[in-house]
Design an enzyme around this catalytic site. Structure first.
Site, PDB file in Angstrom:
ATOM      1  N   ASP A  17      61.505 126.977 -20.624  1.00  0.00           N
ATOM      2  CA  ASP A  17      62.141 127.766 -21.665  1.00  0.00           C
ATOM      3  C   ASP A  17      62.618 126.794 -22.760  1.00  0.00           C
ATOM      4  OD1 ASP A  17      63.543 129.887 -22.920  1.00  0.00           O
ATOM      5  OD2 ASP A  17      65.362 129.382 -21.784  1.00  0.00           O
ATOM      6  N   ASP A  19      65.192 127.697 -25.804  1.00  0.00           N
ATOM      7  CA  ASP A  19      66.617 127.871 -26.127  1.00  0.00           C
ATOM      8  C   ASP A  19      67.451 127.740 -24.854  1.00  0.00           C
ATOM      9  OD1 ASP A  19      66.813 128.477 -28.989  1.00  0.00           O
ATOM     10  OD2 ASP A  19      65.673 130.290 -28.534  1.00  0.00           O
ATOM     11  N   ASP A 215      67.415 128.998 -18.538  1.00  0.00           N
ATOM     12  CA  ASP A 215      68.874 129.143 -18.459  1.00  0.00           C
ATOM     13  C   ASP A 215      69.301 130.582 -18.161  1.00  0.00           C
ATOM     14  OD1 ASP A 215      68.004 129.937 -21.049  1.00  0.00           O
ATOM     15  OD2 ASP A 215      70.034 129.722 -21.832  1.00  0.00           O
TER      16      ASP A 215
HETATM   17 MG   LIG Z   1      66.845 130.363 -22.794  1.00  0.00          MG
END
Ligand SMILES: [Mg+2]
Length: 275
Positions: A17, A19, A215
């Site tokens: 991922d 961000d 995240d």
């Molecule tokens: Mg993310």
């Protein structure tokens, strides 16, 4: 790791991922570039899988380079591409598609042979793709509503409620998609993480075996589940508490995950006699 094993681990993918993993808002997360390098030096394939639909692929590649990470355009997969691929599977070549979103969606539509249309054009469309749009307004909401009521297919890039930035979060794609769904009474097909359209792109472009790093348990973790891959959670993004995340591996950041990722790749190689 022996030379033979190294050649074989190129079939093992680390799907990162962006961000909250490589950067957070405008800030690069320290150690992420070195971590990508270490994974590649160990013979693993690294890909970048983002639900952020706003930027064209070239801009993502440029941004990665500024963060110290070299990437081929083919190694970057976005929810805009997943939405465009999904739309192309149900519409004929050249069909007009309303874009409630930014240039990443328009580029992805053009790449699959569909015609992106802006919300102020008034053109009749066969589809609507909605994603994060920082210029979203009442007129765009109305254009989407009228198109959907006229029979246009409704596909969302993703439904992330928020977007992590340096000092907190901003409204995400999900807030915009919900506005259109509420007004029209029609729920979209969702293409980005964790749904099958983006999982298909991951398998096609990055490979059949690997680990998803992210995240967000609800998107990255669930994508791992869709793929049947382990999930590695980093605490450098929106999730601060690993409890109930369902993660197979947890670390403060990507740098901290590297030893465990190399271990997972090594185990996958030695467990598969076909390799
Ligand atoms: Mg993310």
């Amino acid at each position: 790791m022996s030379g033979t094993d190294e050649a074989k681990t190129a079939d093992f993918t680390i799907a990162l991922d962006l961000d909250g993993v490589v950067w957070r808002g405008r800030r690069v997360i320290p150690g992420s570039a070195e971590a990508v390098l270490a994974l590649r030096e160990a013979g693993l394939r690294v890909g970048f899988v983002s639900n952020n639909s706003t930027a064209p692929i070239g801009a993502v590649v440029d941004r990665l380079r500024r963060a110290g990470v070299e990437a081929e355009p083919s190694e970057v997969i976005t929810s805009a591409q997943a939405a465009a691929a999904q739309m192309r599977s149900v519409l004929p070549e050249g069909a007009a598609v309303l874009v409630v979103g930014e240039t990443g969606i328009s580029e992805a539509l053009a790449d699959v042979g569909l015609s992106p249309v802006a919300s102020h054009s008034g053109r009749r469309v066969a589809g609507v793709i909605a994603g994060l749009d920082t210029a979203f307004d009442y007129a765009a909401l109305d254009a989407a509503l009228q198109a959907i009521w006229s029979g246009a297919r409704f596909i969302a890039t993703n439904t992330d409620p928020t977007l992590p930035v340096e000092d907190g979060a901003r409204p995400g794609s999900g807030a915009i998609v919900s506005a259109i769904a509420t007004a029209s009474g029609v729920d979209p097909h969702v293409a980005g993480k964790p749904h099958p359209p983006i999982a298909r792109l991951v398998r096609t472009r990055l490979g059949e075996t690997g680990v998803v790093v992210g995240d967000r348990p609800d998107t990255d973790g669930a994508l791992a589940e869709t793929l049947g891959w382990p999930f590695a959670l980093v605490l450098s993004g929106v999730t601060a508490d690993a409890r109930q995340s369902g993660a197979d591996i947890v670390a403060d950041d990507l740098r901290g995950l590297v030893p465990a990722l190399l271990g997972a790749a090594g185990r996958a190689v030695s467990a598969d006699p076909g390799r």
